[in-house]
Design a protein around this motif. Structure first.
Motif: not given
Ligand code: SAM
Ligand code: SF4
Length: 365
Positions: A67-69, A106-108, A138-140, A161-165, A185-187, A236-238, A317-319
Motif C-alpha cells: 500500500k506504500y509503493c 531490482q524489479s517489481g 538480486l532484489s526480486l 529482501l526487506r522485512i519492511e517492519s 512468508v517474507r520471513k 518512508y516517502i509518500l 517511481l516508488l515514491y
C-alpha cells in the motif's frame, strides 16, 4: 543527558533499553556523539571504504499491491516497462567498464516461469560476459526456495529482501489483507535465502506513522537474530497515488525527522552489528540532498548508484520526488564520486566488497 549517552556508547554490550535511549536522541550534541562512535566502529571493522553496486531497475511490473509503493499492481497511472536482455546488458557493460565490480538487479515482483527463467539466463549471461568478475545482488521479492536456488546456481550470490517492519500491526497496515502479503512468508523467504547460501540482506522503512523508537530497535534486533549480512533501509516517502500516500499525507513525521531517524538507524545498527554491510539508500537522498554522505558518516559503507537507462528511470517511481531521474549514468557516477571524496572515504573499485560478517561466519564453519 550527554553524560548518560557517553556512558552507553562506551559499553561493549547494550541492553534493549540502552538502544532505545540511543534511538530517542534528539539533540545535536548527542547525535554527533552517536554518529562519531558509529563511524569509529565502521573504520575499525570494515574500514573507511565504500563499495558501489550498480543498480539496474529492470522492470516495474509487479503482482503485489503493497500500500506504500508507487509501482504497486493497482496503480493504473504507471506506464509499465520491462527492459529487454539487450538493454540490461548495455547497463551491465557500463557497470563493468566503470569497474564497479558488483551490480544489483531490482524489479517489481513476478513469480511466473517466464520471469524466473529470464533472470536465470540473465544471471548466467552476466557471469559469462564478465568472466565471473561481476558480483550479482538480486532484489526480486518473494520466491520459492527452488527459484532462489536456480538463481544462486546461475551465479547470483547476494539477495536483498526487506522485512519492511517487524511490528506486525504496522506490517499488516502496510499491506493488503489478502493472504498474498504475509509477514511469515517474507520471513521464511529470508530463511530460504540463507539456506541456499546467499549473503542475505534485509531492512525496513523508517518514520512510519505509529512506529515507535522501540519498534525500530526491534527491527535492529531482528537483523541480529536473523544473522543478517547486509542492511538496506531508508526513510518512508509518500507516493501520492498509493493508499498510504493519501492516508498518511498529513500525519507522517517531518522529512527532517525521518532523515534523522534513518541516520540513527544506520548508526545504531553499525554499533550493534559491527561488520555487516550497510547501504546509504536513495530514499535518504530523496529527503535530503546530502542524505547519502550523512549516511556514510553515520556508518554506512555501500552505495547503489543507478545504472538504469534514462528512458526507464522516470517510470520506476516508488515514491514522489525520486532524486536523479533526469541524470545520465555518467552524471550519477560523477556526483556520487564527489560525495564520497568530500567526506574522506575511499571508493574501492574492482572488488566485490562482500559482507565481512558473512566471510567471518564462513571462516568459523
Ligand atoms: N519488489 C521487490 C520487493 O518488494 O522486495 C523489490 C523492489 S521494491 C520496490 C524495493 C523496496 O522499495 C521495498 O522493499 C521498499 O522498502 C522500498 N519502497 C517501496 N515504496 C517505498 C516508499 N514509498 N518509501 C520508501 N521505500 C519504499
Ligand atoms: Fe511490488 Fe516490491 Fe513495490 Fe511491493 S514493494 S508493490 S513487491 S515493487
Amino acid at each position: 543527558m550527554t553524560k548518560r549517552i557517553k556512558d552507553i556508547l562506551n559499553q561493549e554490550n547494550f541492553s534493549k533499553e540502552d538502544l532505545i535511549e540511543l534511538m530517542k536522541i534528539d539533540n545535536k550534541e548527542d547525535l554527533d556523539l552517536l554518529f562519531k562512535k558509529a563511524y569509529e566502529i565502521k573504520e575499525k571493522y570494515v574500514g573507511r571504504k565504500v563499495y558501489y553496486r550498480g543498480l539496474i531497475e529492470i522492470s516495474n511490473k509487479c503482482i503485489k499491491n503493497c500500500k506504500y509503493c508507487g509501482i504497486r499492481r493497482d496503480n493504473q497511472k504507471v506506464e509499465r516497462f520491462s527492459m529487454s536482455k539487450e538493454e540490461i546488458m548495455e547497463a551491465v557493460k557500463w557497470i563493468y567498464e566503470n569497474n564497479y565490480a558488483s551490480l544489483a538487479l531490482q524489479s517489481g515482483e513476478r513469480q511466473d516461469e517466464e520471469f524466473v527463467a529470464f533472470i536465470e539466463d540473465l544471471v548466467k549471461t552476466v557471469k559469462e560476459f564478465s568472466n565471473g568478475k561481476l558480483g550479482i545482488t538480486l532484489s526480486l521479492g518473494e520466491q520459492s526456495k527452488e527459484t532462489y536456488k536456480r538463481w544462486f546456481e546461475a551465479g547470483a550470490h547476494r539477495y536483498l529482501l526487506r522485512i519492511e517492519s517487524t511490528n506486525l500491526d504496522i506490517y499488516k497496515h502496510l499491506h493488503p489483507m489478502d493472504n498474498k502479503h504475509l509477514f511469515e512468508v517474507r520471513k521464511r523467504c529470508l530463511e530460504y535465502l540463507r539456506e541456499v547460501g546467499y549473503q542475505v540482506g534485509t531492512g525496513v522503512m523508517i518514520g512510519l506513522p505509529n512506529q515507535t523508537e522501540e519498534d525500530l530497535v526491534n527491527d535492529i534486533l531482528f537483523y541480529k537474530e536473523m544473522d543478517i549480512d547486509m542492511i538496506g533501509m531508508g526513510p518512508y516517502i509518500l507516493h501520492k497515488d498509493t493508499p498510504l500516500g493519501k492516508e498518511w499525507k498529513d500525519i507522517v513525521v517531518s522529512e527532517e525527522k525521518r532523515v534523522e531517524l534513518g541516520l540513527k538507524m544506520i548508526a545504531i545498527t553499525r554499533i550493534l552489528l559491527k561488520d555487516v554491510n550497510i547501504a546509504a539508500t536513495t530514499a535518504l537522498q530523496g529527503l535530503d540532498p546530502e542524505g547519502r554522505e550523512k549516511g556514510l558518516l553515520a556508518g554506512a559503507n555501500i552505495l547503489m548508484p543507478t545504472a538504469t537507462a534514462l528512458e526507464h528511470k522516470g517510470k520506476y517511481l516508488l515514491y514522489d520526488n525520486k532524486p536523479g531521474i533526469n541524470d545520465s549514468v555518467e552524471k550519477a557516477k560523477e556526483d556520487m564520486d564527489k560525495k564520497v571524496k568530500s567526506i574522506g572515504d575511499e571508493i574501492v573499485y574492482g572488488e566485490w566488497g562482500d559482507s565481512i560478517h558473512f566471510k567471518e561466519k564462513k571462516n568459523k564453519i
